[in-house]
Design a protein around this motif. Structure first.
Motif, PDB file in Angstrom:
ATOM      1  N   LEU A 303       8.177   8.221  -9.600  1.00 43.30           N
ATOM      2  CA  LEU A 303       8.212   6.813  -9.183  1.00 43.30           C
ATOM      3  C   LEU A 303       8.883   6.651  -7.815  1.00 43.30           C
ATOM      4  CD1 LEU A 303       9.150   5.055 -12.558  1.00 43.30           C
ATOM      5  CD2 LEU A 303       6.949   4.987 -11.383  1.00 43.30           C
ATOM      6  N   GLY A 304       9.533   7.713  -7.351  1.00 43.33           N
ATOM      7  CA  GLY A 304      10.134   7.685  -6.015  1.00 43.33           C
ATOM      8  C   GLY A 304      11.175   6.587  -5.838  1.00 43.33           C
ATOM      9  N   LEU A 305      11.984   6.372  -6.849  1.00 39.05           N
ATOM     10  CA  LEU A 305      12.964   5.286  -6.775  1.00 39.05           C
ATOM     11  C   LEU A 305      14.230   5.741  -6.052  1.00 39.05           C
ATOM     12  CD1 LEU A 305      12.616   3.945 -10.409  1.00 39.05           C
ATOM     13  CD2 LEU A 305      11.614   2.992  -8.337  1.00 39.05           C
ATOM     14  N   ALA A 306      14.487   5.157  -4.911  1.00 34.19           N
ATOM     15  CA  ALA A 306      15.740   5.395  -4.186  1.00 34.19           C
ATOM     16  C   ALA A 306      15.958   4.153  -3.360  1.00 34.19           C
ATOM     17  CB  ALA A 306      15.627   6.627  -3.304  1.00 34.19           C
ATOM     18  N   GLY A 307      17.064   3.484  -3.601  1.00 36.69           N
ATOM     19  CA  GLY A 307      17.294   2.236  -2.880  1.00 36.69           C
ATOM     20  C   GLY A 307      18.773   2.015  -2.681  1.00 36.69           C
ATOM     21  N   PRO A 308      19.125   0.899  -2.092  1.00 36.32           N
ATOM     22  CA  PRO A 308      20.536   0.644  -1.805  1.00 36.32           C
ATOM     23  C   PRO A 308      21.387   0.542  -3.073  1.00 36.32           C
ATOM     24  CG  PRO A 308      19.194  -1.309  -1.380  1.00 36.32           C
ATOM     25  CD  PRO A 308      18.252  -0.184  -1.657  1.00 36.32           C
ATOM     26  N   HIS A 309      20.782   0.173  -4.197  1.00 40.76           N
ATOM     27  CA  HIS A 309      21.574  -0.012  -5.415  1.00 40.76           C
ATOM     28  C   HIS A 309      21.015   0.746  -6.617  1.00 40.76           C
ATOM     29  CE1 HIS A 309      24.244  -2.946  -3.638  1.00 40.76           C
ATOM     30  NE2 HIS A 309      23.188  -3.495  -3.072  1.00 40.76           N
ATOM     31  N   TRP A 310      20.182   1.726  -6.352  1.00 38.05           N
ATOM     32  CA  TRP A 310      19.689   2.540  -7.470  1.00 38.05           C
ATOM     33  C   TRP A 310      19.369   3.927  -6.959  1.00 38.05           C
ATOM     34  CZ3 TRP A 310      17.329  -1.762  -5.478  1.00 38.05           C
ATOM     35  CH2 TRP A 310      16.142  -1.559  -4.762  1.00 38.05           C
ATOM     36  N   GLN A 311      19.495   4.901  -7.857  1.00 36.29           N
ATOM     37  CA  GLN A 311      19.254   6.288  -7.482  1.00 36.29           C
ATOM     38  C   GLN A 311      18.876   7.096  -8.711  1.00 36.29           C
ATOM     39  OE1 GLN A 311      23.236   8.346  -7.104  1.00 36.29           O
ATOM     40  NE2 GLN A 311      23.831   6.314  -6.382  1.00 36.29           N
ATOM     41  N   VAL A 312      18.212   8.219  -8.468  1.00 37.83           N
ATOM     42  CA  VAL A 312      17.834   9.145  -9.539  1.00 37.83           C
ATOM     43  C   VAL A 312      18.454  10.493  -9.194  1.00 37.83           C
ATOM     44  CG1 VAL A 312      15.920  10.211 -10.789  1.00 37.83           C
ATOM     45  CG2 VAL A 312      15.637   7.904  -9.847  1.00 37.83           C
ATOM     46  N   PRO A 313      19.690  10.742  -9.667  1.00 31.50           N
ATOM     47  CA  PRO A 313      20.312  12.024  -9.325  1.00 31.50           C
ATOM     48  C   PRO A 313      19.571  13.180  -9.984  1.00 31.50           C
ATOM     49  CG  PRO A 313      21.849  10.545 -10.464  1.00 31.50           C
ATOM     50  CD  PRO A 313      20.504   9.946 -10.579  1.00 31.50           C
ATOM     51  N   ALA A 314      19.559  14.316  -9.300  1.00 30.88           N
ATOM     52  CA  ALA A 314      18.887  15.488  -9.848  1.00 30.88           C
ATOM     53  C   ALA A 314      19.658  16.000 -11.064  1.00 30.88           C
ATOM     54  CB  ALA A 314      18.827  16.577  -8.791  1.00 30.88           C
ATOM     55  N   TYR A 315      18.965  16.676 -11.950  1.00 26.95           N
ATOM     56  CA  TYR A 315      19.672  17.354 -13.038  1.00 26.95           C
ATOM     57  C   TYR A 315      19.709  18.842 -12.711  1.00 26.95           C
ATOM     58  CZ  TYR A 315      15.073  18.805 -14.874  1.00 26.95           C
ATOM     59  OH  TYR A 315      13.828  19.351 -15.025  1.00 26.95           O
ATOM     60  N   HIS A 316      20.596  19.555 -13.393  1.00 30.45           N
ATOM     61  CA  HIS A 316      20.712  20.987 -13.167  1.00 30.45           C
ATOM     62  C   HIS A 316      20.200  21.695 -14.404  1.00 30.45           C
ATOM     63  CE1 HIS A 316      23.517  20.327  -9.709  1.00 30.45           C
ATOM     64  NE2 HIS A 316      23.530  19.147 -10.321  1.00 30.45           N
ATOM     65  N   ALA A 317      19.328  22.671 -14.230  1.00 22.88           N
ATOM     66  CA  ALA A 317      18.860  23.452 -15.377  1.00 22.88           C
ATOM     67  C   ALA A 317      19.768  24.664 -15.494  1.00 22.88           C
ATOM     68  CB  ALA A 317      17.410  23.861 -15.199  1.00 22.88           C
ATOM     69  N   GLY A 318      20.435  24.791 -16.644  1.00 20.17           N
ATOM     70  CA  GLY A 318      21.378  25.887 -16.831  1.00 20.17           C
ATOM     71  C   GLY A 318      22.627  25.686 -15.980  1.00 20.17           C
ATOM     72  N   ASP A 319      23.524  26.654 -16.009  1.00 24.24           N
ATOM     73  CA  ASP A 319      24.746  26.624 -15.216  1.00 24.24           C
ATOM     74  C   ASP A 319      25.565  25.347 -15.396  1.00 24.24           C
ATOM     75  OD1 ASP A 319      26.456  28.082 -13.743  1.00 24.24           O
ATOM     76  OD2 ASP A 319      25.645  27.495 -11.792  1.00 24.24           O
ATOM     77  N   GLY A 320      25.672  24.927 -16.645  1.00 27.39           N
ATOM     78  CA  GLY A 320      26.449  23.735 -16.936  1.00 27.39           C
ATOM     79  C   GLY A 320      27.922  23.911 -16.629  1.00 27.39           C
ATOM     80  N   ALA A 321      28.425  25.149 -16.786  1.00 27.38           N
ATOM     81  CA  ALA A 321      29.857  25.400 -16.576  1.00 27.38           C
ATOM     82  C   ALA A 321      30.261  25.049 -15.150  1.00 27.38           C
ATOM     83  CB  ALA A 321      30.181  26.860 -16.890  1.00 27.38           C
ATOM     84  N   ALA A 322      29.400  25.404 -14.186  1.00 26.42           N
ATOM     85  CA  ALA A 322      29.713  25.119 -12.781  1.00 26.42           C
ATOM     86  C   ALA A 322      29.756  23.608 -12.549  1.00 26.42           C
ATOM     87  CB  ALA A 322      28.668  25.763 -11.872  1.00 26.42           C
ATOM     88  N   LEU A 323      28.800  22.893 -13.145  1.00 25.58           N
ATOM     89  CA  LEU A 323      28.766  21.438 -12.953  1.00 25.58           C
ATOM     90  C   LEU A 323      29.977  20.782 -13.624  1.00 25.58           C
ATOM     91  CD1 LEU A 323      26.959  19.262 -11.603  1.00 25.58           C
ATOM     92  CD2 LEU A 323      26.031  18.801 -13.877  1.00 25.58           C
ATOM     93  N   LEU A 324      30.332  21.296 -14.812  1.00 25.41           N
ATOM     94  CA  LEU A 324      31.493  20.736 -15.507  1.00 25.41           C
ATOM     95  C   LEU A 324      32.773  20.968 -14.685  1.00 25.41           C
ATOM     96  CD1 LEU A 324      32.579  19.340 -18.051  1.00 25.41           C
ATOM     97  CD2 LEU A 324      32.870  21.596 -19.094  1.00 25.41           C
ATOM     98  N   ALA A 325      32.873  22.147 -14.089  1.00 26.41           N
ATOM     99  CA  ALA A 325      34.038  22.448 -13.257  1.00 26.41           C
ATOM    100  C   ALA A 325      34.068  21.532 -12.035  1.00 26.41           C
ATOM    101  CB  ALA A 325      34.008  23.914 -12.827  1.00 26.41           C
ATOM    102  N   ALA A 326      32.903  21.339 -11.428  1.00 26.35           N
ATOM    103  CA  ALA A 326      32.828  20.458 -10.254  1.00 26.35           C
ATOM    104  C   ALA A 326      33.206  19.033 -10.641  1.00 26.35           C
ATOM    105  CB  ALA A 326      31.421  20.498  -9.661  1.00 26.35           C
TER     106      ALA A 326
END
Ligand code: MN
Length: 480
Positions: A303-326
């Motif tokens: 849907l290509g949604l990116a605007g001043p008040h909305w966003q679709v952050p990427a998800y990470h496949a695997g490597d959850g530990a690194a994201l949790l640490a961050a």
């Protein structure tokens, strides 16, 4: 009025003479009349339907667009005829002019005329996106309705659902080892879970417990526009950010309990919000609930949604530990792991979604308060909180005496005053004798370290109020 070739036709039997009969179209192939639907992002979003007729374009402004479903008629307001040249017009009408905004051709093609009177127009549209038999009928003055007479163009068409309850995550640990590659990991956004229903350029927002949040966030009207003619159900979290750009539940408090448009406008500037989108549950006549997470995410990103008040952050496949640490490093609440093949199960706390937190949070019912000491004498010193036991009674869980800023103290002071009552709402163990009691209909969000054996909360700190949970639904351990 006779047709030009009436006399020629009357004198001949074309079954018997080799002479040519008049073609049904004196000019040879009379071109079929044309139509256009223009998406007009004016002050109010609408679609203009224009039909070629007698050398002009008869026009209707349709606020919610051409209905895809015969079960739902849409308002169509008759507007002034437009010149034929308007069939291909696209562009921006400058501010201050009639119809200021952008105009795009949504679809164009030809149509067959079945009936045309000053109260009813029946047509068969042959466009790329808009097809089939439709009728426009006048209801009153300039107000008409447009009704689709054919079945939906897509035989499997599913109308936009009225309500989908959000799927919830269970508290857990990050999937490790071989499991890890089967899971996606997202940041856990510390805000208010919000489902968005988009239709006809308009977006309706609803909380977990079904409260209408639309008037609360006027900046998200633009997201409805950005979705244009899509029919969609979005899932995400409305968040406010602190000075460091971290989502702040406390900041979001400034967007709750506001009376009137002016207060909302002022809060918009002071506490801007963003709608962080992470799932798509329905799109253009199709439910996505049974699709796997990856397919829903792909559709959402499409849907290509990116605007001043909305966003679709990427998800990470695997490597959850690194994201949790961050997340921990940045002081964020935690992450949510979602199995890549998981369907969306509305209203259920599913083992296929796991929340992994750096901090412990609970939602608790406010049943009273204790007056403070020192500079808070006579005012709020601590909240007295509890949870509902299995038998439905409210159990006292302890006092929350820290975490209040000046705005929170003022807000809570007023809300507690309105709810004063003499009897304790708690059953069983009671808070200290100096307690003031209130109707137990506010829910507080608190951060804490642990629960004692006797189910008392330890080191709780106030984070804010939440009105997306009904007090009656708050039980033990009431983990948010
Ligand atoms: Mn218009």
């Amino acid at each position: 009025m006779g047709e030009p070739l009436d006399a020629y036709r009357r004198k001949r039997d074309f079954a018997a003479t080799p002479e040519p009969g008049p073609s049904p179209d004196p000019a040879g192939e009379a071109p079929a009349p044309r139509f256009v639907v223009q998406e007009h992002s004016a002050r109010a979003m609408h679609w203009d339907l224009r039909l070629e007729r007698d050398g002009v374009l008869a026009s209707w402004a349709v606020p919610k667009g051409i209905p895809p479903d015969p079960k739902r008629n849409h308002l169509a307001v008759r507007t002034e005829d437009h010149p034929i040249e308007y069939l291909t017009f696209e562009g921006t009408i400058p501010e201050g002019n009639y119809g200021a905004g952008t105009m795009k051709v949504f679809d164009t093609g030809t149509y067959e005329l079945e009936k045309w009177s000053d109260r009813e127009v029946m047509i068969v549209l042959h466009g790329e996106r808009v097809r089939g038999r439709h009728v426009l009928f006048r209801t009153r003055g300039k107000d008409w309705m447009i009704h689709r007479m054919d079945p939906p163009a897509d035989p499997g068409y599913v109308p936009l659902p009225e309500r989908i309850e959000p799927m919830l995550a269970r508290a857990g640990a990050l999937p490790g080892g071989e499991e890890e590659s089967r899971w996606a990991v997202e940041i856990k956004w510390d805000g208010v879970r919000t489902i968005g229903y988009a239709e006809g350029g308009r977006l309706r927002l609803e909380s977990r417990n079904g409260n209408d949040l639309t008037p609360r966030y006027p900046e998200l009207r633009e997201l409805g526009r950005a979705l244009g003619a899509h029919e969609a159900v979005l899932d995400g979290e409305v968040v406010a950010f602190d000075a460091e750009g971290r989502p702040s539940f406390q900041r979001l408090q400034g967007r709750m309990h506001l009376a009137g448009d002016r207060a909302v406008r002022r809060a918009m500037t002071e506490n801007p919000i963003a709608y962080v989108l992470f799932d798509l549950l329905h799109l253009d006549g199709r439910s996505l609930l049974d699709e796997p997470y990856t397919a829903r995410r792909e559709a959402l990103e499409g849907l290509g949604l990116a605007g001043p008040h909305w966003q679709v952050p990427a998800y990470h496949a695997g490597d959850g530990a690194a994201l949790l640490a961050a997340a921990r490093e940045r002081g964020l609440e935690g992450v949510v792991a979602k199995r890549l093949d998981s369907p969306y199960t509305p209203g259920r706390r599913s083992p296929l979604w796991l929340k992994v937190k750096n901090v412990r949070r609970a939602s608790l019912v406010i049943g009273g308060w204790l007056p403070g000491e020192g500079n808070r004498t006579g005012r709020l010193g601590a909240l007295l909180v509890g949870f509902h036991d299995d038998d439905g009674s409210l159990k006292y869980a302890g006092r929350v005496g820290t975490g209040f800023d000046a705005a929170a103290l003022a807000r809570l002071g007023a809300l507690l005053d309105e709810r004063a009552r003499s009897a304790s709402p708690f059953s069983g163990r009671q808070p200290p004798r100096t307690a003031r009691f209130v109707e137990p209909d506010l829910v507080a969000e608190v951060e804490y370290t642990e629960w004692t054996q006797s189910r008392t909360i330890r080191h709780p700190s106030y984070k804010g109020l939440r009105d997306d949970l009904d007090p009656g639904d708050v039980g033990f351990p009431a983990d948010g």
